[in-house]
Design an enzyme around this catalytic site. Structure first.
Site, PDB file in Angstrom:
ATOM      1  N   CYS A   1       1.959  -4.214  15.191  1.00  0.00           N
ATOM      2  CA  CYS A   1       1.937  -3.748  13.800  1.00  0.00           C
ATOM      3  C   CYS A   1       1.282  -4.777  12.898  1.00  0.00           C
ATOM      4  O   CYS A   1       1.690  -5.939  12.872  1.00  0.00           O
ATOM      5  CB  CYS A   1       3.368  -3.469  13.346  1.00  0.00           C
ATOM      6  SG  CYS A   1       3.495  -3.110  11.578  1.00  0.00           S
TER       7      CYS A   1
ATOM      8  N   CYS B   1      -1.338   4.655  10.263  1.00  0.00           N
ATOM      9  CA  CYS B   1      -0.102   3.952  10.599  1.00  0.00           C
ATOM     10  C   CYS B   1      -0.387   2.572  11.142  1.00  0.00           C
ATOM     11  O   CYS B   1      -1.188   2.421  12.047  1.00  0.00           O
ATOM     12  CB  CYS B   1       0.602   4.624  11.762  1.00  0.00           C
ATOM     13  SG  CYS B   1       1.374   6.086  11.373  1.00  0.00           S
TER      14      CYS B   1
ATOM     15  N   CYS C   1       6.705  -7.679   6.438  1.00  0.00           N
ATOM     16  CA  CYS C   1       7.895  -7.279   7.193  1.00  0.00           C
ATOM     17  C   CYS C   1       8.289  -8.446   8.077  1.00  0.00           C
ATOM     18  O   CYS C   1       7.434  -9.110   8.650  1.00  0.00           O
ATOM     19  CB  CYS C   1       7.618  -6.042   8.044  1.00  0.00           C
ATOM     20  SG  CYS C   1       9.077  -5.461   8.944  1.00  0.00           S
TER      21      CYS C   1
ATOM     22  N   CYS D   1       7.082  -6.637  14.913  1.00  0.00           N
ATOM     23  CA  CYS D   1       6.672  -5.817  16.056  1.00  0.00           C
ATOM     24  C   CYS D   1       5.240  -6.227  16.406  1.00  0.00           C
ATOM     25  O   CYS D   1       4.407  -6.401  15.513  1.00  0.00           O
ATOM     26  CB  CYS D   1       6.757  -4.336  15.709  1.00  0.00           C
ATOM     27  SG  CYS D   1       8.429  -3.857  15.211  1.00  0.00           S
TER      28      CYS D   1
ATOM     29  N   GLU E   1       0.802  -1.212   0.000  1.00  0.00           N
ATOM     30  CA  GLU E   1       0.000   0.000   0.000  1.00  0.00           C
ATOM     31  C   GLU E   1       0.840   1.269   0.000  1.00  0.00           C
ATOM     32  O   GLU E   1       1.931   1.320   0.573  1.00  0.00           O
ATOM     33  CB  GLU E   1      -0.944  -0.044   1.204  1.00  0.00           C
ATOM     34  CG  GLU E   1      -1.936  -1.173   1.009  1.00  0.00           C
ATOM     35  CD  GLU E   1      -2.885  -1.398   2.176  1.00  0.00           C
ATOM     36  OE1 GLU E   1      -4.024  -1.786   1.904  1.00  0.00           O
ATOM     37  OE2 GLU E   1      -2.499  -1.203   3.332  1.00  0.00           O
TER      38      GLU E   1
HETATM   39  N1  SAH Z   1       9.332  -0.390   9.530  1.00  0.00           N
HETATM   40  C1  SAH Z   1       9.477   0.982   9.756  1.00  0.00           C
HETATM   41  C2  SAH Z   1       8.528   1.864   8.991  1.00  0.00           C
HETATM   42  C3  SAH Z   1       7.094   1.432   8.824  1.00  0.00           C
HETATM   43  S1  SAH Z   1       5.981   1.534  10.160  1.00  0.00           S
HETATM   44  C4  SAH Z   1       9.390   1.290  11.237  1.00  0.00           C
HETATM   45  O1  SAH Z   1       8.987   0.434  12.001  1.00  0.00           O
HETATM   46  O2  SAH Z   1       9.772   2.398  11.614  1.00  0.00           O
HETATM   47  C5  SAH Z   1       5.666   3.283  10.407  1.00  0.00           C
HETATM   48  C6  SAH Z   1       5.355   3.611  11.867  1.00  0.00           C
HETATM   49  O3  SAH Z   1       4.055   3.132  12.273  1.00  0.00           O
HETATM   50  C7  SAH Z   1       6.354   2.997  12.828  1.00  0.00           C
HETATM   51  O4  SAH Z   1       6.723   3.899  13.825  1.00  0.00           O
HETATM   52  C8  SAH Z   1       5.533   1.871  13.411  1.00  0.00           C
HETATM   53  O5  SAH Z   1       6.059   1.418  14.618  1.00  0.00           O
HETATM   54  C9  SAH Z   1       4.175   2.505  13.537  1.00  0.00           C
HETATM   55  N2  SAH Z   1       3.094   1.539  13.747  1.00  0.00           N
HETATM   56  C10 SAH Z   1       3.087   0.228  13.436  1.00  0.00           C
HETATM   57  N3  SAH Z   1       1.904  -0.326  13.798  1.00  0.00           N
HETATM   58  C11 SAH Z   1       1.156   0.644  14.349  1.00  0.00           C
HETATM   59  C12 SAH Z   1      -0.178   0.702  14.877  1.00  0.00           C
HETATM   60  N4  SAH Z   1      -0.963  -0.363  14.878  1.00  0.00           N
HETATM   61  N5  SAH Z   1      -0.624   1.877  15.341  1.00  0.00           N
HETATM   62  C13 SAH Z   1       0.152   2.982  15.283  1.00  0.00           C
HETATM   63  N6  SAH Z   1       1.403   2.988  14.785  1.00  0.00           N
HETATM   64  C14 SAH Z   1       1.906   1.839  14.316  1.00  0.00           C
HETATM   65 FE1  SF4 Z   2       8.116  -3.985  10.428  1.00  0.00          FE
HETATM   66 FE2  SF4 Z   2       5.848  -3.016  11.413  1.00  0.00          FE
HETATM   67 FE3  SF4 Z   2       7.976  -3.316  13.003  1.00  0.00          FE
HETATM   68 FE4  SF4 Z   2       7.988  -1.399  11.120  1.00  0.00          FE
HETATM   69  S1  SF4 Z   2       6.621  -1.520  12.891  1.00  0.00           S
HETATM   70  S2  SF4 Z   2       9.645  -2.867  11.602  1.00  0.00           S
HETATM   71  S3  SF4 Z   2       6.806  -2.431   9.499  1.00  0.00           S
HETATM   72  S4  SF4 Z   2       6.845  -4.977  11.977  1.00  0.00           S
END
Ligand code: SAH
Ligand code: SF4
Length: 360
Positions: free
Chosen positions: A118, A338, A111, A115, A91
């Site tokens: 996420c 996000c 990914c 995390c 996306e």
């Molecule tokens: N992988 C990279 C970039 C993509 S995620 C990273 O982790 O930085 C972009 C941002 O959205 C990151 O800070 C991530 O931790 C945050 N994020 C992921 N899942 C989320 C959620 N469910 N609610 C709010 N932010 C989230």
């Molecule tokens: Fe990967 Fe989501 Fe963690 Fe970013 S926040 S490193 S996209 S698992």
């Protein structure tokens, strides 16, 4: 395989043209046609000799990724699903905000870093996007959004905050960043292009040398015990190493601060004690904070922090002298906020990093 010219930055394209026996300035011209004017057709490149156009048609392609769907939110946010083949999709999100237009770009199908909060991480990992697929998101969005009434492009900022960990697809991301910054292409300033990373320390050091753009670091926890759990890459690159890498990055960064992203998870990382620990942790790192209310997705197991908890947390950081923004949730009605970017990730056989232990 026939090369796709969207895979090249200027040095790459110059090298390719040299192989064809063509002068370097031809590469610049083609770069401008593809990215500045958005051409995907050699016939449109009117200042190239007809013979060169014919030659290029024989040996090269310009293939932007195809978009499967487009959704528009009531707040102006737009989201596209890019076809990554084999029923995979990633996306891209466009977020207009006053005079700023930010494009949120994906770097991987899924990914591997898992995390826990996420949605992309929960999908697993399929593959890295190619340069053409990464820069193709910018190419396509420019094409779809058109120009503003003054004839300017509407995308003023790019954030690598879509699906995937950009620094885990290092070479392709850096090539795509070079194209974003190139005056023959999108001409974005380094300050307006942000890489967001969960903290892959060696790649942060390389980025500082190869292509220093603005950096956001997904911190999310103020101590190793909690971060090991919710951002498992912390087990490999713990907080002390991450903070030192942030300091080194600032030696060459286009901005004089790191943005720390901090997702607000109810009862997990949002207490005053966490805020105080966080203030201590970043003592040596010039930074700003971006608090992100957790965006829910099905079966996440988390809730967003309560409004008052976010306020209290923010106030403590502000009292300690920090600049804090609380991210507005945008495009919620189309699941474009996000961490809600799920795309479509099939065939997750290549999952590489497994959570060692997650206690929740
Ligand atoms: N992988 C990279 C970039 C993509 S995620 C990273 O982790 O930085 C972009 C941002 O959205 C990151 O800070 C991530 O931790 C945050 N994020 C992921 N899942 C989320 C959620 N469910 N609610 C709010 N932010 C989230
Ligand atoms: Fe990967 Fe989501 Fe963690 Fe970013 S926040 S490193 S996209 S698992």
């Amino acid at each position: 395989m026939t090369p796709n010219l969207l895979d090249y930055d200027l040095p790459g394209l110059t090298g390719y043209f040299a192989e064809l026996g063509e002068k370097p300035f031809r590469a610049k011209q083609v770069m401008r046609w593809m990215h500045h004017f958005g051409a995907a057709d050699f016939d449109a490149m009117s200042d190239l000799a007809k013979s060169l156009r014919e030659k290029l048609k024989q040996v090269a392609l310009i293939t932007p990724p195809s978009m499967m769907t487009e959704q528009a939110s009531s707040d102006g946010t737009r989201k596209w699903l890019l076809d990554a083949g084999n029923q995979n999709g990633v996306e891209t999100v466009y977020i207009p905000d006053g005079t700023r237009g930010t494009l949120c770009v994906s770097s991987q199908v899924g990914c591997a870093l898992e995390c826990t909060f996420c949605s992309t991480g929960r999908q697993g990992f399929n593959r890295n996007l190619s340069v053409a697929e990464i820069i193709g998101q910018v190419w396509y969005a420019n094409h779809a959004l058109g120009r503003d009434p003054k004839g300017e492009r509407v995308i003023s900022n790019v954030v690598m905050m879509g699906m995937g960990e950009p620094l885990a697809n290092y070479a392709n991301v850096v090539t795509a960043l070079n194209i974003m910054l190139d005056d023959n292409a999108y001409g974005l300033s380094r300050r307006r292009v942000t890489v967001s990373t969960s903290g892959i320390v060696p790649a942060m050091d390389r980025l500082r040398e190869d292509c220093p753009v603005a950096l956001a670091v997904s911190l999310h926890a103020p101590n190793d015990a909690l971060r090991n759990e919710i951002v498992p890459i912390n087990q490999k690159y713990p907080l002390a190493e991450l903070m030192a890498a942030c300091q080194r990055y600032l030696e060459r960064a286009p901005r004089d601060f790191i943005t720390f992203e901090y997702v607000m998870l109810d009862g997990v990382n949002d207490t005053p004690a966490h805020a105080r620990q966080l203030i201590e942790l970043v003592r040596e790192v010039p930074c700003k904070f971006n608090l992100i209310p957790f965006n829910p997705f099905p079966n996440s197991g988390y809730r967003s922090s309560r409004f008052d908890a976010i306020h209290r947390f923010r106030d403590l950081l502000v009292q300690a002298g920090h600049v804090v923004t609380t991210r507005k949730t945008r495009g919620e009605d189309i699941d474009a906020a996000c961490g809600q970017l799920a795309g479509q990730v099939q065939d997750k056989t290549k999952r590489t990093l497994r959570r060692i232990e997650v206690i929740r």
